[in-house]
Design a protein around this motif. Structure first.
Motif, PDB file in Angstrom:
ATOM      1  N   ALA A 365     -70.523  52.265 -45.506  1.00  0.00           N
ATOM      2  CA  ALA A 365     -70.953  52.312 -46.903  1.00  0.00           C
ATOM      3  C   ALA A 365     -69.832  52.732 -47.849  1.00  0.00           C
ATOM      4  O   ALA A 365     -69.887  52.454 -49.051  1.00  0.00           O
ATOM      5  CB  ALA A 365     -72.141  53.258 -47.041  1.00  0.00           C
ATOM      6  N   LEU A 366     -68.818  53.379 -47.315  1.00  0.00           N
ATOM      7  CA  LEU A 366     -67.669  53.765 -48.136  1.00  0.00           C
ATOM      8  C   LEU A 366     -66.771  52.569 -48.452  1.00  0.00           C
ATOM      9  O   LEU A 366     -65.905  52.651 -49.315  1.00  0.00           O
ATOM     10  CB  LEU A 366     -66.848  54.846 -47.419  1.00  0.00           C
ATOM     11  CG  LEU A 366     -67.546  56.187 -47.176  1.00  0.00           C
ATOM     12  CD1 LEU A 366     -66.672  57.090 -46.305  1.00  0.00           C
ATOM     13  CD2 LEU A 366     -67.864  56.881 -48.497  1.00  0.00           C
ATOM     14  N   GLU A 367     -66.964  51.477 -47.710  1.00  0.00           N
ATOM     15  CA  GLU A 367     -66.168  50.256 -47.856  1.00  0.00           C
ATOM     16  C   GLU A 367     -64.667  50.535 -47.723  1.00  0.00           C
ATOM     17  O   GLU A 367     -63.871  50.273 -48.629  1.00  0.00           O
ATOM     18  CB  GLU A 367     -66.473  49.561 -49.185  1.00  0.00           C
ATOM     19  CG  GLU A 367     -67.933  49.156 -49.325  1.00  0.00           C
ATOM     20  CD  GLU A 367     -68.197  48.316 -50.571  1.00  0.00           C
ATOM     21  OE1 GLU A 367     -67.220  47.867 -51.207  1.00  0.00           O
ATOM     22  OE2 GLU A 367     -69.377  48.107 -50.899  1.00  0.00           O
ATOM     23  N   THR A 380     -59.552  46.768 -39.711  1.00  0.00           N
ATOM     24  CA  THR A 380     -59.051  46.365 -41.025  1.00  0.00           C
ATOM     25  C   THR A 380     -59.767  45.088 -41.449  1.00  0.00           C
ATOM     26  O   THR A 380     -60.610  44.563 -40.724  1.00  0.00           O
ATOM     27  CB  THR A 380     -57.526  46.134 -40.979  1.00  0.00           C
ATOM     28  OG1 THR A 380     -57.235  45.145 -39.980  1.00  0.00           O
ATOM     29  CG2 THR A 380     -56.786  47.419 -40.633  1.00  0.00           C
ATOM     30  N   GLY A 381     -59.408  44.575 -42.619  1.00  0.00           N
ATOM     31  CA  GLY A 381     -60.088  43.381 -43.125  1.00  0.00           C
ATOM     32  C   GLY A 381     -61.411  43.771 -43.754  1.00  0.00           C
ATOM     33  O   GLY A 381     -61.480  44.722 -44.545  1.00  0.00           O
ATOM     34  N   ASP A 382     -62.460  43.042 -43.414  1.00  0.00           N
ATOM     35  CA  ASP A 382     -63.787  43.370 -43.936  1.00  0.00           C
ATOM     36  C   ASP A 382     -64.380  44.477 -43.066  1.00  0.00           C
ATOM     37  O   ASP A 382     -65.205  44.235 -42.170  1.00  0.00           O
ATOM     38  CB  ASP A 382     -64.686  42.131 -43.927  1.00  0.00           C
ATOM     39  CG  ASP A 382     -65.993  42.358 -44.688  1.00  0.00           C
ATOM     40  OD1 ASP A 382     -66.316  43.531 -44.978  1.00  0.00           O
ATOM     41  OD2 ASP A 382     -66.687  41.366 -44.979  1.00  0.00           O
ATOM     42  N   VAL A 383     -63.936  45.687 -43.327  1.00  0.00           N
ATOM     43  CA  VAL A 383     -64.320  46.821 -42.485  1.00  0.00           C
ATOM     44  C   VAL A 383     -65.828  47.059 -42.551  1.00  0.00           C
ATOM     45  O   VAL A 383     -66.481  47.304 -41.527  1.00  0.00           O
ATOM     46  CB  VAL A 383     -63.545  48.085 -42.908  1.00  0.00           C
ATOM     47  CG1 VAL A 383     -63.992  49.284 -42.085  1.00  0.00           C
ATOM     48  CG2 VAL A 383     -62.046  47.864 -42.761  1.00  0.00           C
ATOM     49  N   LYS A 384     -66.385  46.974 -43.737  1.00  0.00           N
ATOM     50  CA  LYS A 384     -67.815  47.242 -43.891  1.00  0.00           C
ATOM     51  C   LYS A 384     -68.641  46.319 -43.003  1.00  0.00           C
ATOM     52  O   LYS A 384     -69.531  46.776 -42.263  1.00  0.00           O
ATOM     53  CB  LYS A 384     -68.224  47.064 -45.349  1.00  0.00           C
ATOM     54  CG  LYS A 384     -69.713  47.313 -45.596  1.00  0.00           C
ATOM     55  CD  LYS A 384     -70.076  47.124 -47.064  1.00  0.00           C
ATOM     56  CE  LYS A 384     -71.567  47.381 -47.283  1.00  0.00           C
ATOM     57  NZ  LYS A 384     -71.956  47.191 -48.702  1.00  0.00           N
ATOM     58  N   ALA A 385     -68.355  45.035 -43.043  1.00  0.00           N
ATOM     59  CA  ALA A 385     -69.125  44.074 -42.252  1.00  0.00           C
ATOM     60  C   ALA A 385     -68.957  44.327 -40.760  1.00  0.00           C
ATOM     61  O   ALA A 385     -69.926  44.251 -39.986  1.00  0.00           O
ATOM     62  CB  ALA A 385     -68.698  42.651 -42.602  1.00  0.00           C
ATOM     63  N   GLN A 386     -67.738  44.633 -40.341  1.00  0.00           N
ATOM     64  CA  GLN A 386     -67.493  44.863 -38.916  1.00  0.00           C
ATOM     65  C   GLN A 386     -68.224  46.109 -38.417  1.00  0.00           C
ATOM     66  O   GLN A 386     -68.774  46.116 -37.306  1.00  0.00           O
ATOM     67  CB  GLN A 386     -65.990  45.001 -38.668  1.00  0.00           C
ATOM     68  CG  GLN A 386     -65.206  43.716 -38.908  1.00  0.00           C
ATOM     69  CD  GLN A 386     -63.717  43.936 -38.727  1.00  0.00           C
ATOM     70  OE1 GLN A 386     -63.239  44.140 -37.607  1.00  0.00           O
ATOM     71  NE2 GLN A 386     -62.974  43.905 -39.828  1.00  0.00           N
ATOM     72  N   LEU A 387     -68.242  47.154 -39.230  1.00  0.00           N
ATOM     73  CA  LEU A 387     -68.909  48.377 -38.794  1.00  0.00           C
ATOM     74  C   LEU A 387     -70.422  48.217 -38.818  1.00  0.00           C
ATOM     75  O   LEU A 387     -71.119  48.722 -37.926  1.00  0.00           O
ATOM     76  CB  LEU A 387     -68.471  49.552 -39.669  1.00  0.00           C
ATOM     77  CG  LEU A 387     -66.994  49.948 -39.581  1.00  0.00           C
ATOM     78  CD1 LEU A 387     -66.751  51.251 -40.340  1.00  0.00           C
ATOM     79  CD2 LEU A 387     -66.525  50.085 -38.138  1.00  0.00           C
ATOM     80  N   GLU A 388     -70.936  47.523 -39.806  1.00  0.00           N
ATOM     81  CA  GLU A 388     -72.379  47.274 -39.824  1.00  0.00           C
ATOM     82  C   GLU A 388     -72.797  46.446 -38.616  1.00  0.00           C
ATOM     83  O   GLU A 388     -73.838  46.703 -37.999  1.00  0.00           O
ATOM     84  CB  GLU A 388     -72.767  46.572 -41.123  1.00  0.00           C
ATOM     85  CG  GLU A 388     -72.714  47.482 -42.343  1.00  0.00           C
ATOM     86  CD  GLU A 388     -73.038  46.755 -43.633  1.00  0.00           C
ATOM     87  OE1 GLU A 388     -72.969  45.502 -43.637  1.00  0.00           O
ATOM     88  OE2 GLU A 388     -73.356  47.428 -44.640  1.00  0.00           O
ATOM     89  N   HIS A 389     -71.965  45.472 -38.260  1.00  0.00           N
ATOM     90  CA  HIS A 389     -72.246  44.654 -37.080  1.00  0.00           C
ATOM     91  C   HIS A 389     -72.239  45.522 -35.821  1.00  0.00           C
ATOM     92  O   HIS A 389     -73.105  45.362 -34.942  1.00  0.00           O
ATOM     93  CB  HIS A 389     -71.204  43.540 -36.972  1.00  0.00           C
ATOM     94  CG  HIS A 389     -71.406  42.638 -35.796  1.00  0.00           C
ATOM     95  ND1 HIS A 389     -72.377  41.660 -35.761  1.00  0.00           N
ATOM     96  CD2 HIS A 389     -70.766  42.578 -34.585  1.00  0.00           C
ATOM     97  CE1 HIS A 389     -72.327  41.031 -34.603  1.00  0.00           C
ATOM     98  NE2 HIS A 389     -71.357  41.567 -33.875  1.00  0.00           N
ATOM     99  N   ALA A 390     -71.277  46.439 -35.738  1.00  0.00           N
ATOM    100  CA  ALA A 390     -71.204  47.324 -34.574  1.00  0.00           C
ATOM    101  C   ALA A 390     -72.461  48.181 -34.467  1.00  0.00           C
ATOM    102  O   ALA A 390     -73.037  48.340 -33.382  1.00  0.00           O
ATOM    103  CB  ALA A 390     -69.968  48.211 -34.674  1.00  0.00           C
ATOM    104  N   ALA A 391     -72.897  48.738 -35.592  1.00  0.00           N
ATOM    105  CA  ALA A 391     -74.082  49.601 -35.575  1.00  0.00           C
ATOM    106  C   ALA A 391     -75.341  48.818 -35.230  1.00  0.00           C
ATOM    107  O   ALA A 391     -76.254  49.341 -34.575  1.00  0.00           O
ATOM    108  CB  ALA A 391     -74.243  50.287 -36.925  1.00  0.00           C
ATOM    109  N   ASP A 392     -75.397  47.560 -35.643  1.00  0.00           N
ATOM    110  CA  ASP A 392     -76.607  46.761 -35.440  1.00  0.00           C
ATOM    111  C   ASP A 392     -76.688  46.115 -34.061  1.00  0.00           C
ATOM    112  O   ASP A 392     -77.796  45.851 -33.566  1.00  0.00           O
ATOM    113  CB  ASP A 392     -76.684  45.652 -36.497  1.00  0.00           C
ATOM    114  CG  ASP A 392     -76.920  46.188 -37.902  1.00  0.00           C
ATOM    115  OD1 ASP A 392     -77.375  47.350 -38.016  1.00  0.00           O
ATOM    116  OD2 ASP A 392     -76.625  45.461 -38.870  1.00  0.00           O
ATOM    117  N   THR A 393     -75.539  45.850 -33.431  1.00  0.00           N
ATOM    118  CA  THR A 393     -75.556  44.990 -32.239  1.00  0.00           C
ATOM    119  C   THR A 393     -74.994  45.622 -30.975  1.00  0.00           C
ATOM    120  O   THR A 393     -75.110  45.022 -29.903  1.00  0.00           O
ATOM    121  CB  THR A 393     -74.768  43.698 -32.517  1.00  0.00           C
ATOM    122  OG1 THR A 393     -73.387  44.022 -32.750  1.00  0.00           O
ATOM    123  CG2 THR A 393     -75.338  42.959 -33.719  1.00  0.00           C
ATOM    124  N   THR A 394     -74.365  46.788 -31.060  1.00  0.00           N
ATOM    125  CA  THR A 394     -73.751  47.344 -29.842  1.00  0.00           C
ATOM    126  C   THR A 394     -74.446  48.629 -29.422  1.00  0.00           C
ATOM    127  O   THR A 394     -75.288  49.161 -30.130  1.00  0.00           O
ATOM    128  CB  THR A 394     -72.253  47.618 -30.055  1.00  0.00           C
ATOM    129  OG1 THR A 394     -72.080  48.605 -31.080  1.00  0.00           O
ATOM    130  CG2 THR A 394     -71.519  46.354 -30.424  1.00  0.00           C
TER     131      THR A 394
END
Length: 394
Positions: A365-367, A380-394
């Motif tokens: 959420a801090l982006e 790096t890159g789209d950090v927000k999307a990658q971390l949200e994906h990690a929280a949702d799928t792993t």
């Protein structure tokens, strides 16, 4: 008696090898601290040390060379000669007939005509050389020993950790651990020195200390969390150590091992990892103080991100959207050693898996522009999307 008179009489008793008379000059409980040899108290400790010394060097001849007195203190410079030929060992060393010529200085603190403390300094290297425990100065044997030591130092430095790498303004990473260099410790500019964030593994201690010294000196260490592989350097740095209040109890005891579930790991990791963790750990840490959500740490804000560990924190700098997140997420598979995308830390090590996922979302959420973890690679890159994906799928 004057301070000088007490000091002179005490050293006269040493010269006469009269242990009873020597002990009589000490206040019970007085501290005898002979650097590199003994730290004990009177009367029994003093009696035991000098009985062993005179037993190992029966002809010890100690002569006072100079004495300087200031109020209740007396600094006494002395020279001692003798033969290391007695019937009893000294500090674990068997006498071998070596001739001794040693110099040193005692700083006595005297109150009410009794010695209450003594800080003594002697040339332990000269003693080791003279009894043959160390090579003679300037000898070929010494040159060979130095060569071997220097070679081992170079190898140890390379194995311990890589050189610091600047990853952002006033922020350096030191990568340690053999062979993958997957343990990360961060140095943050803090005034004229640097603050250390995340405590890495024990083998990184010298490398971190050296890097900190070159950057102006280490001001303090702030633990990313309290696990053994994140407090390893803490006891050896000799600086104040801080952590979140929720991690203090574990940092000062078992490092959170009481909630690690080794059964959740695959073999051979299940067998190997507990042994590695003990090797990496520097041991329990004395915590000097705590940090909390929103505190300023070297220009970063503290963000509490529990789940993997109760006291886990991240450091967030809004000016360049940089996040240092300890073990908020992994980019390394602990079972295979393969690097990959961000994922929830392995369930074997998490105190609360759902809370760990919530903490990943909190960082997302801090982006951040970049999120640097306690192990392996940054996101790096789209950090927000990658971390949200990690929280949702792993």
């Amino acid at each position: 008696m004057s301070t000088r008179s007490v000091a002179k009489a005490y050293f006269d008793a040493i010269a006469e090898r009269d242990v009873d008379a020597m002990v009589g000059f000490w206040k019970p409980g007085g501290r005898e601290f002979i650097r590199g040899q003994v730290d004990t108290t009177a009367p029994d400790g003093v009696r035991g040390f000098f009985t062993a010394l005179f037993g190992a060097v029966p002809d010890l001849d100690l002569q006072v060379q100079d004495m300087v007195v200031d109020k209740g203190r007396a600094a006494v410079r002395w020279r001692a000669t003798g033969t290391f030929c007695g019937e009893t060992p000294f500090n674990g060393l068997e006498p071998n007939g070596a001739r001794l010529e040693l110099e040193g200085c005692d700083v006595l603190q005297i109150e009410d005509d009794l010695i209450v403390a003594n800080d003594a300094f002697s040339d332990s290297m000269a003693f080791a050389r003279q009894i043959g425990m160390m090579p003679a100065e300037g000898s070929p044997a010494e040159a060979r020993a130095f060569k071997l030591f220097n070679r081992a130092s170079r190898v140890g430095t390379k194995l311990g950790a890589a050189a610091p790498e600047e990853i952002a303004d006033g922020v350096w990473i030191i990568r340690g651990g053999f062979p993958q260099r997957a343990m990360n410790v961060y140095l943050l500019r803090d005034g004229d020195g640097v603050l250390v964030f995340d405590g890495g593994i024990k083998a990184m201690t010298k490398a971190v200390a050296a890097a900190g010294a070159r950057l102006g000196g280490i001001t303090r260490l702030v633990l990313g969390h309290e696990h053994p592989d994140h407090r390893g350097i803490a006891p050896g740095l000799g600086v104040p150590v801080y952590c979140h209040a929720d991690g203090k109890a574990d940092a000062e005891t078992d490092g959170g091992e009481h909630y690690i579930d080794w059964s959740k790991l695959r073999q051979p990791t299940r067998t190997v990892m507990p042994r590695l963790l003990k090797m990496w750990d520097g041991g329990p840490v004395q915590i000097a103080g705590t940090v909390a959500e929103g505190d300023d740490v070297a220009g970063f804000d503290v963000v509490h991100i529990p789940g993997h560990a109760p006291g886990q924190i991240a450091l967030w700098r809004a000016s360049d959207r940089l996040a240092l997140v300890s073990d908020c997420f992994y980019t390394l598979d602990i079972n295979t050693g393969r690097h990959g995308p961000a994922r929830v830390p392995h369930r074997a090590f998490n105190q609360d898996r759902e809370q760990a996922k919530a903490s990943i979302r909190k960082i997302a959420a801090l982006e951040p522009a970049a999120a640097w973890a306690g192990h392996a690679d940054p996101v790096t890159g789209d950090v927000k999307a990658q971390l949200e994906h990690a929280a949702d799928t792993t």
